[in-house]
Design a protein around this motif. Structure first.
Motif, mmCIF file in Angstrom:
data_model
loop_
_atom_site.group_PDB
_atom_site.id
_atom_site.type_symbol
_atom_site.label_atom_id
_atom_site.label_comp_id
_atom_site.label_asym_id
_atom_site.label_seq_id
_atom_site.Cartn_x
_atom_site.Cartn_y
_atom_site.Cartn_z
ATOM 1 N N THR A 102 0.800 -1.225 0.000
ATOM 2 C CA THR A 102 0.000 0.000 0.000
ATOM 3 C C THR A 102 0.833 1.275 0.000
ATOM 4 O O THR A 102 0.388 2.293 -0.506
ATOM 5 C CB THR A 102 -0.946 0.042 1.218
ATOM 6 O OG1 THR A 102 -0.170 -0.060 2.402
ATOM 7 C CG2 THR A 102 -1.954 -1.088 1.160
ATOM 8 N N THR A 103 2.052 1.228 0.527
ATOM 9 C CA THR A 103 2.899 2.428 0.582
ATOM 10 C C THR A 103 3.938 2.474 -0.536
ATOM 11 O O THR A 103 4.778 3.374 -0.558
ATOM 12 C CB THR A 103 3.614 2.528 1.944
ATOM 13 O OG1 THR A 103 4.388 1.336 2.154
ATOM 14 C CG2 THR A 103 2.608 2.697 3.076
ATOM 15 N N ALA A 104 3.888 1.537 -1.474
ATOM 16 C CA ALA A 104 4.866 1.481 -2.574
ATOM 17 C C ALA A 104 4.680 2.664 -3.526
ATOM 18 O O ALA A 104 3.554 3.037 -3.854
ATOM 19 C CB ALA A 104 4.718 0.176 -3.344
ATOM 20 N N LYS A 105 5.826 3.237 -3.953
ATOM 21 C CA LYS A 105 5.828 4.301 -4.953
ATOM 22 C C LYS A 105 6.898 3.957 -5.982
ATOM 23 O O LYS A 105 8.087 4.083 -5.725
ATOM 24 C CB LYS A 105 6.123 5.647 -4.298
ATOM 25 C CG LYS A 105 5.013 6.096 -3.392
ATOM 26 C CD LYS A 105 5.276 7.454 -2.798
ATOM 27 C CE LYS A 105 4.042 7.846 -2.025
ATOM 28 N NZ LYS A 105 4.257 8.390 -0.752
ATOM 29 N N VAL A 106 6.436 3.514 -7.157
ATOM 30 C CA VAL A 106 7.351 3.111 -8.220
ATOM 31 C C VAL A 106 7.188 4.056 -9.397
ATOM 32 O O VAL A 106 6.089 4.239 -9.914
ATOM 33 C CB VAL A 106 7.083 1.651 -8.663
ATOM 34 C CG1 VAL A 106 7.991 1.257 -9.806
ATOM 35 C CG2 VAL A 106 7.246 0.697 -7.484
ATOM 36 N N SER A 107 8.304 4.656 -9.814
ATOM 37 C CA SER A 107 8.336 5.531 -10.992
ATOM 38 C C SER A 107 9.344 4.959 -11.968
ATOM 39 O O SER A 107 10.549 5.105 -11.776
ATOM 40 C CB SER A 107 8.739 6.951 -10.605
ATOM 41 O OG SER A 107 7.788 7.526 -9.752
ATOM 42 N N GLY A 108 8.850 4.279 -12.992
ATOM 43 C CA GLY A 108 9.718 3.661 -13.994
ATOM 44 C C GLY A 108 8.995 2.520 -14.666
ATOM 45 O O GLY A 108 7.896 2.127 -14.265
ATOM 46 N N ASN A 109 9.600 1.993 -15.692
ATOM 47 C CA ASN A 109 9.009 0.884 -16.436
ATOM 48 C C ASN A 109 9.150 -0.409 -15.643
ATOM 49 O O ASN A 109 10.192 -0.659 -15.034
ATOM 50 C CB ASN A 109 9.661 0.757 -17.805
ATOM 51 C CG ASN A 109 9.449 2.008 -18.635
ATOM 52 O OD1 ASN A 109 8.391 2.634 -18.578
ATOM 53 N ND2 ASN A 109 10.458 2.397 -19.395
#
Length: 130
Positions: A102-109
């Protein structure tokens, strides 16, 4: 009478020794990067890795990568499996299961065999599953 007790003791100690050898040879090591640790540069691990610190560089893990809620990675990540609840800025390639908490923040492919995304997780980028 005395000889018989000695035989029993020998038999018991042999069995205890062999079972402890079996247990230690089957145990698997894990790598832990604690909160407050900052690694600048590429990181590689053959074993399961628990990350609660920060890595500024590429990460390769031949086993499972577990990122805690306070963990951060700035770079490309490749692993067999991954469980992410922290922040990742960069491309992510997971051979097996990718779990985003729930707290994951992924910016990328993202490229993964399977994916499980919890409500509240943030994923910004192209996704390829399968």
């Amino acid at each position: 009478m005395f000889g018989r007790k000695n035989e029993e003791k020998t038999s018991l100690s042999s069995s205890t020794t062999s079972s402890s050898k079996t247990t230690s040879s089957n145990s698997k090591s894990a790598c832990v990067i604690v909160s407050g640790t900052i690694i600048e540069g590429d990181f590689y691990s053959k074993n399961d890795t628990r990350l609660d610190g920060i890595i500024k560089g590429n990460v390769k893990c031949d086993a499972r990568l577990i990122m805690g809620a306070e963990a951060e990675i700035e770079g490309t990540v490749k692993s067999k499996d991954a469980n992410i609840t922290g922040k990742l800025t960069g491309d992510l390639e997971v051979e097996g299961l990718l779990s985003l908490g729930t707290t994951a923040k992924v910016s990328g492919n993202v490229k993964s065999g399977k994916i499980d995304v919890a409500e509240g997780a943030s994923l910004n980028g192209d996704i390829a599953v399968g």
